[in-house]
Design an enzyme around this catalytic site. Structure first.
Site, short mmCIF file in Angstrom:
data_model
loop_
_atom_site.label_atom_id
_atom_site.label_comp_id
_atom_site.label_asym_id
_atom_site.label_seq_id
_atom_site.Cartn_x
_atom_site.Cartn_y
_atom_site.Cartn_z
N THR A 19 -35.67 17.09 -62.90
CA THR A 19 -35.70 16.02 -61.87
C THR A 19 -34.75 14.86 -61.38
O THR A 19 -35.05 15.08 -59.98
CB THR A 19 -37.30 14.96 -61.96
OG1 THR A 19 -38.27 16.10 -62.46
CG2 THR A 19 -37.82 14.58 -60.51
N LYS A 35 -40.87 21.98 -55.94
CA LYS A 35 -42.07 22.09 -57.49
C LYS A 35 -42.74 23.09 -57.18
O LYS A 35 -44.28 22.68 -57.49
CB LYS A 35 -41.99 20.92 -57.86
CG LYS A 35 -42.84 20.86 -59.45
CD LYS A 35 -41.37 20.50 -60.97
CE LYS A 35 -42.86 20.56 -61.94
NZ LYS A 35 -41.58 20.11 -63.24
N GLY A 103 -38.06 24.04 -61.79
CA GLY A 103 -39.55 24.58 -63.15
C GLY A 103 -39.74 23.70 -63.49
O GLY A 103 -39.59 22.85 -63.73
#
Ligand SMILES: Nc1ncnc2c1ncn2[C@@H]1O[C@H](COP(=O)(O)OP(=O)(O)OP(=O)(O)O)[C@@H](O)[C@H]1O
Ligand SMILES: [Mg+2]
Length: 218
Positions: A19, A35, A103
């Site tokens: 992130t 996301k 992911g």
């Protein structure tokens, strides 16, 4: 450095800095962020965190699954009586020049009884940028992740190393992983829009096209 217009960011593990790297690139390039599967929202979802460091809300695409428990997606989904299918995922329509897809956890994290995050990458037909820790243990995790990508014939853009710079590990990842380390992100003491843009400029060595150019030069 060539960065494709659409790419998937995975990591060698959970909490490696996917992130953080997404925020650096979302603010710096700039890029939209998606996301697709969020597991756990406390204290914030990854999308909320990007918004909190200054990524424009219109650049944050809605999650496909937002599950309550901070667990592997297959388990978080099971607990809510949801079943995740690869057919559920399509890159949301948007007008951004660049789009980053983050992911959940690493590549071999299960989504259901048969599919893993790596299968979602293959389904979306995106090249992959791999985030790795800089410290001890990273050579093993990184080379294994790269082998898994080769098995599925997923193109690897390169590796971003996060944490205290470690030149020996960088050289080992490039040698044994037969790849490029595109950037090294040092620990950021005060996380905010300015320091994230500074990390973009210093670590990716690209000129910022941000709407806040003053911040990029501080
Ligand atoms: N370079 C850095 N400097 C300072 N803090 C960092 C850095 N990279 C990551 N962090 C912090 O470490 C924590 C984990 O990072 P991050 O949330 O980016 O990991 P992740 O791989 O996205 O995790 P997840 O698997 O939960 O999505 C966060 O609190 C983040 O703010
Ligand atoms: Mg994350």
């Amino acid at each position: 450095m060539h960065i494709p217009k659409r790419f998937f960011i995975s990591g060698t593990d959970t909490d490696v800095g996917k992130t953080m790297v997404s925020a650096i690139l979302a603010l710096g390039l700039p890029a939209a962020y998606w996301k697709p599967i969020q597991c756990g929202n406390e204290p914030a979802s990854d999308s909320q965190w990007l918004a909190s460091v200054g990524v424009d809300q219109k650049f944050i695409l809605p999650e496909r699954y937002n599950l309550r428990n901070p667990l592997s997606p297959h388990r978080a989904a099971e607990l809510e009586g949801v079943s995740i299918s690869l057919d559920d995922f399509e890159l949301p329509k948007n007008s951004a020049e660049y789009v980053i897809v983050e992911g959940a956890g690493g590549l071999m994290v299960p989504l259901n009884a048969k599919d893993m995050v790596i299968d979602l990458v293959a389904k979306l037909q995106l090249p992959l940028l791999l985030v790795a820790r800089s410290g001890l243990g990273t050579i093993n995790h990184t080379v294994l992740s790269i082998q898994a990508l080769h098995q599925k014939e997923i193109p690897l853009i390169g590796v971003v190393m996060n944490g205290e710079p470690n030149p020996a590990n960088r050289a080992a990842i490039e040698h044994y992983g037969k790849t490029k380390v595109l950037a090294e992100i040092p620990p950021i003491a005060q996380i905010n829009k300015d320091s994230i843009l500074q990390a973009y400029n210093e670590s990716f060595g690209l000129k910022s096209k941000s709407s806040n150019p003053a911040a990029a030069t501080t």
